[in-house]
Scaffold this motif. Sequence first.
Motif, PDB file in Angstrom:
ATOM      1  N   GLN A  15      58.264 192.766   3.607  1.00 21.69           N
ATOM      2  CA  GLN A  15      58.621 194.198   3.647  1.00 21.69           C
ATOM      3  C   GLN A  15      59.042 194.693   2.268  1.00 21.69           C
ATOM      4  O   GLN A  15      58.700 195.805   1.858  1.00 21.69           O
ATOM      5  CB  GLN A  15      59.825 194.418   4.561  1.00 21.69           C
ATOM      6  N   MET A  16      59.795 193.842   1.573  1.00 20.52           N
ATOM      7  CA  MET A  16      60.294 194.239   0.260  1.00 20.52           C
ATOM      8  C   MET A  16      59.138 194.424  -0.722  1.00 20.52           C
ATOM      9  O   MET A  16      59.110 195.365  -1.495  1.00 20.52           O
ATOM     10  CB  MET A  16      61.252 193.167  -0.290  1.00 20.52           C
ATOM     11  N   LYS A  17      58.192 193.505  -0.629  1.00 16.74           N
ATOM     12  CA  LYS A  17      57.062 193.552  -1.556  1.00 16.74           C
ATOM     13  C   LYS A  17      56.307 194.885  -1.387  1.00 16.74           C
ATOM     14  O   LYS A  17      55.912 195.509  -2.367  1.00 16.74           O
ATOM     15  CB  LYS A  17      56.128 192.368  -1.296  1.00 16.74           C
ATOM     16  N   LYS A  18      56.149 195.302  -0.123  1.00 20.04           N
ATOM     17  CA  LYS A  18      55.495 196.590   0.144  1.00 20.04           C
ATOM     18  C   LYS A  18      56.350 197.740  -0.377  1.00 20.04           C
ATOM     19  O   LYS A  18      55.858 198.656  -1.024  1.00 20.04           O
ATOM     20  CB  LYS A  18      55.311 196.769   1.668  1.00 20.04           C
ATOM     21  N   HIS A  19      57.636 197.653  -0.072  1.00 20.47           N
ATOM     22  CA  HIS A  19      58.563 198.723  -0.450  1.00 20.47           C
ATOM     23  C   HIS A  19      58.576 198.947  -1.962  1.00 20.47           C
ATOM     24  O   HIS A  19      58.652 200.075  -2.435  1.00 20.47           O
ATOM     25  CB  HIS A  19      59.966 198.366   0.050  1.00 20.47           C
ATOM     26  N   TYR A  20      58.495 197.848  -2.724  1.00 24.58           N
ATOM     27  CA  TYR A  20      58.581 197.956  -4.180  1.00 24.58           C
ATOM     28  C   TYR A  20      57.214 197.968  -4.862  1.00 24.58           C
ATOM     29  O   TYR A  20      57.122 197.713  -6.065  1.00 24.58           O
ATOM     30  CB  TYR A  20      59.420 196.800  -4.741  1.00 24.58           C
ATOM     31  N   ALA A  21      56.147 198.260  -4.069  1.00 25.72           N
ATOM     32  CA  ALA A  21      54.783 198.180  -4.601  1.00 25.72           C
ATOM     33  C   ALA A  21      54.627 198.856  -5.968  1.00 25.72           C
ATOM     34  O   ALA A  21      53.945 198.339  -6.851  1.00 25.72           O
ATOM     35  CB  ALA A  21      53.804 198.784  -3.592  1.00 25.72           C
ATOM     36  N   LYS A  22      55.286 200.003  -6.145  1.00 22.56           N
ATOM     37  CA  LYS A  22      55.144 200.773  -7.392  1.00 22.56           C
ATOM     38  C   LYS A  22      55.806 200.077  -8.584  1.00 22.56           C
ATOM     39  O   LYS A  22      55.530 200.404  -9.729  1.00 22.56           O
ATOM     40  CB  LYS A  22      55.810 202.151  -7.229  1.00 22.56           C
ATOM     41  N   PHE A  23      56.733 199.164  -8.289  1.00 19.36           N
ATOM     42  CA  PHE A  23      57.554 198.593  -9.354  1.00 19.36           C
ATOM     43  C   PHE A  23      57.200 197.143  -9.685  1.00 19.36           C
ATOM     44  O   PHE A  23      57.907 196.490 -10.432  1.00 19.36           O
ATOM     45  CB  PHE A  23      59.035 198.665  -8.956  1.00 19.36           C
ATOM     46  N   LEU A  24      56.119 196.614  -9.080  1.00 19.39           N
ATOM     47  CA  LEU A  24      55.815 195.190  -9.255  1.00 19.39           C
ATOM     48  C   LEU A  24      55.420 194.867 -10.695  1.00 19.39           C
ATOM     49  O   LEU A  24      54.684 195.619 -11.333  1.00 19.39           O
ATOM     50  CB  LEU A  24      54.696 194.770  -8.293  1.00 19.39           C
ATOM     51  N   THR A  25      55.919 193.740 -11.186  1.00 20.17           N
ATOM     52  CA  THR A  25      55.505 193.242 -12.502  1.00 20.17           C
ATOM     53  C   THR A  25      55.062 191.783 -12.330  1.00 20.17           C
ATOM     54  O   THR A  25      55.123 191.246 -11.221  1.00 20.17           O
ATOM     55  CB  THR A  25      56.652 193.295 -13.538  1.00 20.17           C
ATOM     56  N   THR A  26      54.639 191.156 -13.415  1.00 20.51           N
ATOM     57  CA  THR A  26      54.163 189.778 -13.314  1.00 20.51           C
ATOM     58  C   THR A  26      55.289 188.857 -12.829  1.00 20.51           C
ATOM     59  O   THR A  26      56.348 188.810 -13.455  1.00 20.51           O
ATOM     60  CB  THR A  26      53.691 189.279 -14.688  1.00 20.51           C
ATOM     61  N   VAL A  32      57.280 184.870  -5.373  1.00 15.66           N
ATOM     62  CA  VAL A  32      56.350 185.627  -4.534  1.00 15.66           C
ATOM     63  C   VAL A  32      56.074 186.975  -5.180  1.00 15.66           C
ATOM     64  O   VAL A  32      54.948 187.456  -5.207  1.00 15.66           O
ATOM     65  CB  VAL A  32      56.941 185.828  -3.115  1.00 15.66           C
ATOM     66  N   PHE A  33      57.147 187.606  -5.673  1.00 15.05           N
ATOM     67  CA  PHE A  33      56.960 188.841  -6.438  1.00 15.05           C
ATOM     68  C   PHE A  33      58.166 189.104  -7.327  1.00 15.05           C
ATOM     69  O   PHE A  33      59.240 188.515  -7.124  1.00 15.05           O
ATOM     70  CB  PHE A  33      56.704 190.048  -5.515  1.00 15.05           C
ATOM     71  N   ARG A  34      57.949 189.966  -8.302  1.00 11.95           N
ATOM     72  CA  ARG A  34      59.080 190.487  -9.085  1.00 11.95           C
ATOM     73  C   ARG A  34      58.894 191.988  -9.193  1.00 11.95           C
ATOM     74  O   ARG A  34      57.789 192.466  -9.433  1.00 11.95           O
ATOM     75  CB  ARG A  34      59.120 189.860 -10.469  1.00 11.95           C
ATOM     76  N   ALA A  35      59.978 192.721  -8.944  1.00 16.35           N
ATOM     77  CA  ALA A  35      59.924 194.177  -9.056  1.00 16.35           C
ATOM     78  C   ALA A  35      61.003 194.628 -10.030  1.00 16.35           C
ATOM     79  O   ALA A  35      62.119 194.097 -10.030  1.00 16.35           O
ATOM     80  CB  ALA A  35      60.137 194.819  -7.695  1.00 16.35           C
ATOM     81  N   LYS A  36      60.643 195.603 -10.864  1.00 13.56           N
ATOM     82  CA  LYS A  36      61.596 196.157 -11.818  1.00 13.56           C
ATOM     83  C   LYS A  36      61.827 197.607 -11.450  1.00 13.56           C
ATOM     84  O   LYS A  36      60.964 198.448 -11.634  1.00 13.56           O
ATOM     85  CB  LYS A  36      60.966 196.072 -13.221  1.00 13.56           C
ATOM     86  N   THR A  37      62.996 197.902 -10.861  1.00 14.86           N
ATOM     87  CA  THR A  37      63.319 199.287 -10.495  1.00 14.86           C
ATOM     88  C   THR A  37      64.367 199.788 -11.484  1.00 14.86           C
ATOM     89  O   THR A  37      64.918 198.997 -12.258  1.00 14.86           O
ATOM     90  CB  THR A  37      63.879 199.363  -9.060  1.00 14.86           C
ATOM     91  N   PRO A  38      64.677 201.095 -11.454  1.00 10.47           N
ATOM     92  CA  PRO A  38      65.731 201.591 -12.363  1.00 10.47           C
ATOM     93  C   PRO A  38      67.074 200.905 -12.105  1.00 10.47           C
ATOM     94  O   PRO A  38      67.893 200.789 -13.010  1.00 10.47           O
ATOM     95  CB  PRO A  38      65.809 203.082 -12.023  1.00 10.47           C
ATOM     96  N   GLU A  39      67.309 200.428 -10.877  1.00 10.09           N
ATOM     97  CA  GLU A  39      68.594 199.821 -10.535  1.00 10.09           C
ATOM     98  C   GLU A  39      68.658 198.323 -10.800  1.00 10.09           C
ATOM     99  O   GLU A  39      69.711 197.796 -11.145  1.00 10.09           O
ATOM    100  CB  GLU A  39      68.869 199.998  -9.033  1.00 10.09           C
ATOM    101  N   ALA A  40      67.533 197.649 -10.574  1.00 10.58           N
ATOM    102  CA  ALA A  40      67.617 196.187 -10.588  1.00 10.58           C
ATOM    103  C   ALA A  40      66.269 195.526 -10.818  1.00 10.58           C
ATOM    104  O   ALA A  40      65.218 196.145 -10.622  1.00 10.58           O
ATOM    105  CB  ALA A  40      68.183 195.690  -9.260  1.00 10.58           C
ATOM    106  N   VAL A  41      66.354 194.270 -11.253  1.00 12.09           N
ATOM    107  CA  VAL A  41      65.159 193.417 -11.283  1.00 12.09           C
ATOM    108  C   VAL A  41      65.276 192.474 -10.091  1.00 12.09           C
ATOM    109  O   VAL A  41      66.281 191.775  -9.938  1.00 12.09           O
ATOM    110  CB  VAL A  41      65.067 192.604 -12.581  1.00 12.09           C
ATOM    111  N   ILE A  42      64.273 192.501  -9.225  1.00 10.71           N
ATOM    112  CA  ILE A  42      64.341 191.735  -7.983  1.00 10.71           C
ATOM    113  C   ILE A  42      63.249 190.671  -8.011  1.00 10.71           C
ATOM    114  O   ILE A  42      62.071 190.986  -8.182  1.00 10.71           O
ATOM    115  CB  ILE A  42      64.147 192.665  -6.771  1.00 10.71           C
ATOM    116  N   THR A  43      63.650 189.426  -7.860  1.00 10.57           N
ATOM    117  CA  THR A  43      62.674 188.340  -7.851  1.00 10.57           C
ATOM    118  C   THR A  43      62.808 187.560  -6.553  1.00 10.57           C
ATOM    119  O   THR A  43      63.908 187.086  -6.226  1.00 10.57           O
ATOM    120  CB  THR A  43      62.892 187.392  -9.040  1.00 10.57           C
ATOM    121  N   ALA A  44      61.694 187.468  -5.794  1.00  5.55           N
ATOM    122  CA  ALA A  44      61.724 186.726  -4.527  1.00  5.55           C
ATOM    123  C   ALA A  44      60.952 185.426  -4.698  1.00  5.55           C
ATOM    124  O   ALA A  44      59.854 185.413  -5.252  1.00  5.55           O
ATOM    125  CB  ALA A  44      61.094 187.562  -3.419  1.00  5.55           C
TER     126      ALA A  44
END
Length: 311
Positions: A15-26, A32-44
């Motif tokens: 669900q998170m991966k879908k939610h952060y689709a716009k923010f995904l980085t390598t 599984v994924f890494r997302a960079k949002t204005p608030e946080a860097v999230i790595t699963a």
Amino acid sequence: MPQTVYKLSQDTINQMKKHYAKFLTTPPQGAVFRAKTPEAVITAYKSGKVMFQGAAPDKASQKWVTEAVTSYKSVNHKRQPSAHGFAPDPTLFAKSHIGTDEAGTGDYFGPITVAGVYLNKQQIQQLQDIGVTDSKALTDAKIRQLASTIMKLQIPYSLLILHNEKYNQLQKKGWSQGKMKAMLHQHVIGNLVKKIGNVSLEGIVIDQFCEPAIYQRHIRSENLSLISNTYFLTKAESYSTPVAAGSIIARASFLKEMDSLSEQVGIELPKGASKKVDQTIAKIINANGESILHKLAKTHFANTKKARNYL
Ligand code: MN
């Protein structure tokens, strides 16, 4: 950089991966994924661990931790209608109440720890805000950190540790582990009720580990009885913040005891009751002899016998 780590389900991670689709980085290796949002860097990670780093990691993580607990709750509700008459009314969870939970019962090494916490309405909110939630969703490091925060906040709690020597004595005397747990929970509740005195107390929630009738039989055999408004609920830590807090304190205490036992014996003692445990027992017997196990372990577990395969 502040960071928090949680263990989340694969469902939540998807669900998170879908939610952060716009923010995904390598993603880094193993992620599984890494997302960079204005608030946080999230790595699963594949293990289910999710790391939140950056300016406001808790703000980003809270949504997902709450979401995971909520979806868990709805599944749990369907599966487990309460057959006994001891289920609490859901409105209790927002009111002043006591919650109790234990740790170490399935672990060969280390004690059983039981903790109870009393929270009033404001404290329930306060602890939810700092991330007190089902301890199964938290890493050991987070559990230790939250336990020390709870203690600093001077929240009333009671903690009992049943060390291995005493555990093994009781077991040989014919006590089941269920009876030991029931007695520990009941003493924790008694101590805590005494400690809090005359404050408002709407109920007591025990994270259920056996049928309430059996719990009552155990404590009656030692001349104790239930305090009024005591309730039993399975998976209570996902509904009741005092139970979640009790679970965190019990778990943190178990970890601390394991550290100290490991130090005493000079071997890092593994948790659980797996093959790794059997191999460690063999190492300990070779180095120290079998009698030391009474101080370190719940010796009636099958692991003691299985360890012979490694001697
Ligand atoms: Mn429990």
